[in-house]
Design a protein around this motif. Sequence first.
Motif, PDB file in Angstrom:
ATOM      1  N   GLY A 117      11.554   5.462 -12.075  1.00 21.23           N
ATOM      2  CA  GLY A 117      10.292   4.739 -12.239  1.00 21.23           C
ATOM      3  C   GLY A 117       9.432   4.889 -11.003  1.00 21.23           C
ATOM      4  O   GLY A 117       9.800   5.560 -10.054  1.00 21.23           O
ATOM      5  N   GLY A 118       8.267   4.283 -11.041  1.00 23.84           N
ATOM      6  CA  GLY A 118       7.338   4.372  -9.927  1.00 23.84           C
ATOM      7  C   GLY A 118       7.865   3.666  -8.694  1.00 23.84           C
ATOM      8  O   GLY A 118       8.791   2.878  -8.765  1.00 23.84           O
ATOM      9  N   VAL A 119       7.276   3.990  -7.555  1.00 19.60           N
ATOM     10  CA  VAL A 119       7.730   3.415  -6.293  1.00 19.60           C
ATOM     11  C   VAL A 119       6.574   2.672  -5.635  1.00 19.60           C
ATOM     12  O   VAL A 119       5.443   3.152  -5.650  1.00 19.60           O
ATOM     13  CB  VAL A 119       8.234   4.519  -5.338  1.00 19.60           C
ATOM     14  CG1 VAL A 119       8.591   3.936  -3.977  1.00 19.60           C
ATOM     15  CG2 VAL A 119       9.442   5.208  -5.928  1.00 19.60           C
ATOM     16  N   ILE A 120       6.840   1.492  -5.088  1.00 23.11           N
ATOM     17  CA  ILE A 120       5.829   0.849  -4.259  1.00 23.11           C
ATOM     18  C   ILE A 120       6.350   0.790  -2.831  1.00 23.11           C
ATOM     19  O   ILE A 120       7.546   0.716  -2.594  1.00 23.11           O
ATOM     20  CB  ILE A 120       5.452  -0.570  -4.758  1.00 23.11           C
ATOM     21  CG1 ILE A 120       6.688  -1.462  -4.885  1.00 23.11           C
ATOM     22  CG2 ILE A 120       4.702  -0.501  -6.079  1.00 23.11           C
ATOM     23  CD1 ILE A 120       6.342  -2.914  -5.147  1.00 23.11           C
ATOM     24  N   GLU A 121       5.396   0.891  -1.887  1.00 19.60           N
ATOM     25  CA  GLU A 121       5.744   0.825  -0.481  1.00 19.60           C
ATOM     26  C   GLU A 121       5.310  -0.534   0.039  1.00 19.60           C
ATOM     27  O   GLU A 121       4.146  -0.904  -0.077  1.00 19.60           O
ATOM     28  CB  GLU A 121       5.020   1.945   0.287  1.00 19.60           C
ATOM     29  CG  GLU A 121       5.294   1.906   1.768  1.00 19.60           C
ATOM     30  CD  GLU A 121       4.518   2.956   2.556  1.00 19.60           C
ATOM     31  OE1 GLU A 121       3.923   3.861   1.927  1.00 19.60           O
ATOM     32  OE2 GLU A 121       4.498   2.854   3.788  1.00 19.60           O
ATOM     33  N   LEU A 122       6.243  -1.300   0.574  1.00 11.67           N
ATOM     34  CA  LEU A 122       5.898  -2.614   1.114  1.00 11.67           C
ATOM     35  C   LEU A 122       6.059  -2.580   2.628  1.00 11.67           C
ATOM     36  O   LEU A 122       7.137  -2.260   3.127  1.00 11.67           O
ATOM     37  CB  LEU A 122       6.812  -3.691   0.527  1.00 11.67           C
ATOM     38  CG  LEU A 122       6.747  -3.897  -0.987  1.00 11.67           C
ATOM     39  CD1 LEU A 122       7.798  -4.893  -1.436  1.00 11.67           C
ATOM     40  CD2 LEU A 122       5.363  -4.383  -1.397  1.00 11.67           C
ATOM     41  N   PRO A 123       4.990  -2.878   3.366  1.00  8.72           N
ATOM     42  CA  PRO A 123       5.114  -2.884   4.821  1.00  8.72           C
ATOM     43  C   PRO A 123       5.935  -4.093   5.286  1.00  8.72           C
ATOM     44  O   PRO A 123       5.854  -5.168   4.684  1.00  8.72           O
ATOM     45  CB  PRO A 123       3.666  -2.981   5.303  1.00  8.72           C
ATOM     46  CG  PRO A 123       2.909  -3.511   4.157  1.00  8.72           C
ATOM     47  CD  PRO A 123       3.635  -3.167   2.902  1.00  8.72           C
ATOM     48  N   ILE A 124       6.737  -3.860   6.303  1.00  4.73           N
ATOM     49  CA  ILE A 124       7.505  -4.962   6.892  1.00  4.73           C
ATOM     50  C   ILE A 124       6.896  -5.227   8.266  1.00  4.73           C
ATOM     51  O   ILE A 124       6.831  -4.329   9.100  1.00  4.73           O
ATOM     52  CB  ILE A 124       8.990  -4.585   7.050  1.00  4.73           C
ATOM     53  CG1 ILE A 124       9.583  -4.157   5.708  1.00  4.73           C
ATOM     54  CG2 ILE A 124       9.787  -5.737   7.634  1.00  4.73           C
ATOM     55  CD1 ILE A 124      10.929  -3.482   5.832  1.00  4.73           C
ATOM     56  N   VAL A 125       6.399  -6.419   8.484  1.00  9.60           N
ATOM     57  CA  VAL A 125       5.830  -6.764   9.779  1.00  9.60           C
ATOM     58  C   VAL A 125       6.590  -7.972  10.327  1.00  9.60           C
ATOM     59  O   VAL A 125       7.110  -8.768   9.550  1.00  9.60           O
ATOM     60  CB  VAL A 125       4.310  -7.069   9.680  1.00  9.60           C
ATOM     61  CG1 VAL A 125       3.524  -5.815   9.398  1.00  9.60           C
ATOM     62  CG2 VAL A 125       4.023  -8.115   8.615  1.00  9.60           C
ATOM     63  N   PRO A 126       6.660  -8.079  11.671  1.00  8.75           N
ATOM     64  CA  PRO A 126       7.394  -9.210  12.243  1.00  8.75           C
ATOM     65  C   PRO A 126       6.850 -10.537  11.716  1.00  8.75           C
ATOM     66  O   PRO A 126       5.647 -10.714  11.583  1.00  8.75           O
ATOM     67  CB  PRO A 126       7.129  -9.070  13.743  1.00  8.75           C
ATOM     68  CG  PRO A 126       6.858  -7.621  13.938  1.00  8.75           C
ATOM     69  CD  PRO A 126       6.134  -7.183  12.702  1.00  8.75           C
ATOM     70  N   GLY A 127       7.746 -11.426  11.380  1.00 13.65           N
ATOM     71  CA  GLY A 127       7.334 -12.738  10.901  1.00 13.65           C
ATOM     72  C   GLY A 127       7.099 -12.792   9.408  1.00 13.65           C
ATOM     73  O   GLY A 127       6.827 -13.846   8.855  1.00 13.65           O
ATOM     74  N   ARG A 128       7.144 -11.631   8.761  1.00 11.74           N
ATOM     75  CA  ARG A 128       6.981 -11.639   7.317  1.00 11.74           C
ATOM     76  C   ARG A 128       8.088 -10.799   6.690  1.00 11.74           C
ATOM     77  O   ARG A 128       7.952  -9.600   6.503  1.00 11.74           O
ATOM     78  CB  ARG A 128       5.603 -11.079   6.944  1.00 11.74           C
ATOM     79  CG  ARG A 128       5.311 -11.298   5.489  1.00 11.74           C
ATOM     80  CD  ARG A 128       3.843 -11.217   5.175  1.00 11.74           C
ATOM     81  NE  ARG A 128       3.644 -11.603   3.786  1.00 11.74           N
ATOM     82  CZ  ARG A 128       2.488 -11.557   3.176  1.00 11.74           C
ATOM     83  NH1 ARG A 128       1.416 -11.162   3.814  1.00 11.74           N
ATOM     84  NH2 ARG A 128       2.389 -11.927   1.920  1.00 11.74           N
TER      85      ARG A 128
END
Lengths: 210, 216
Positions: free
Chosen positions: B148-159
């Motif tokens: 299936g499709g892919v999503i890219e989720l950014p990981i930032v400090p505190g989240r």
Amino acid sequence: MFRLQGSKTLAVDLTGDAVKAKNGSMVAYDGRMTFKKMTGGGEGLRGMVTRRLTGEQMAVMEVSGQGTCYFADRASEINLVALHGDKLYVEASNLLATDSGLRTGTTFTGLRGGASGNGLFTTTVEGTGQAAIMSEGEAVLLRVTPQYPLMVDPGAYIAHQGSLRQQLQSGVNFRTLMGEGSGEAFQMRFEGDGLVYVQPSERNTIGGDV
Amino acid sequence: MPFREINSKMVEAVVSPGQRLFSQRGAMLAYRGEVSFTPNIQGGQGGFASMIGRRVAGEATPLMTVEGSGTVLFGHGGHHIQVINLAGDTLYVEADRLLAFDGSLQQGTMFMGSQGGVMGMVRGQVTGQGLFTTTLTGHGAVAVMAHGGVIELPIVPGRDIHVDPQAYVAHHGNVRNKLSTALGWRDMVGRGSGEAFQLELSGSGAVYVQASEEKL
């Protein structure tokens, strides 16, 4: 707030409110979320009993919290449906998520269920808000007006909304009985004013074999 | 060298003399020019010790070396392909999801169970992906497969980002991961929402999530 991330992932932004979604369809989230299973599709004891009896079972969870929650299911395409006080008819297996403000229930569909392989009952979503429905391949939205009724292959039908009457129409003739069927023996006929969602794929149906 | 996305299920790579490319064996769909495909029993680079390491870790997906001069089309099993460009950081991905990658990237295996003690062991069991994962480090491009499709989720400090273990594809950057649980008495009596375990990723980087909970 429902939005699509790509065509196969639903992103829902939550600010302390809740959303109902198919059990186990969460793929990722940020922020804080809680997941709670809702017995009987969240329709109370009566809804639970009806769903058991009709076989239109739906395992639903309530997701609440702060942040963004992402939903997807078996790489199905996702379509957003806006409801303004009207009713959406959809198979439970094609329903991914609904706003917490929408009510869900079951309704009798009559004979077409038998031919479409979907059972005799279907799920209804009612109220004002957004729903996300799934299709195998990108769905098209076809408009039905009183002048132009629409015929749909039962295996390709996924949902409809508006004030539509539906009936099963058969093209069974002498040739079909002789084993020379075209594979299009049954169609669903929609009349009235509304919208029908059709997927570019066909489920296995009894109608498709004759 | 970069990969060019032809569509969501096919990528094209340009091979030029002196540059190597590794790909999953059998993933070549078509090629132009003078290109050779050599099976790579070592499962990538890193020599004999690394090969043993990968065998033991169960991260031994058969690879082939692609060399020469021309263009090659890659695709496999109708899976969705995501191209990830690395700029000196490390990508963590299961070996069987690797479609093709730049030969200049450093390849290794990492024991994921070490992250989070006992929960690390559980993570392997829950994700069904084993306790080891493949790492690729350096500058270059990687083509990764997903259902299936892919999503890219950014990981930032505190989240922090929480991911369903079955939908997790890969992550890169300076990221810690551990298994978090939402186990309550409801789950114990079999009335769970189906979301009992999640991978919790924190730090800075990005995680790739597929639109499906099925393995490849």
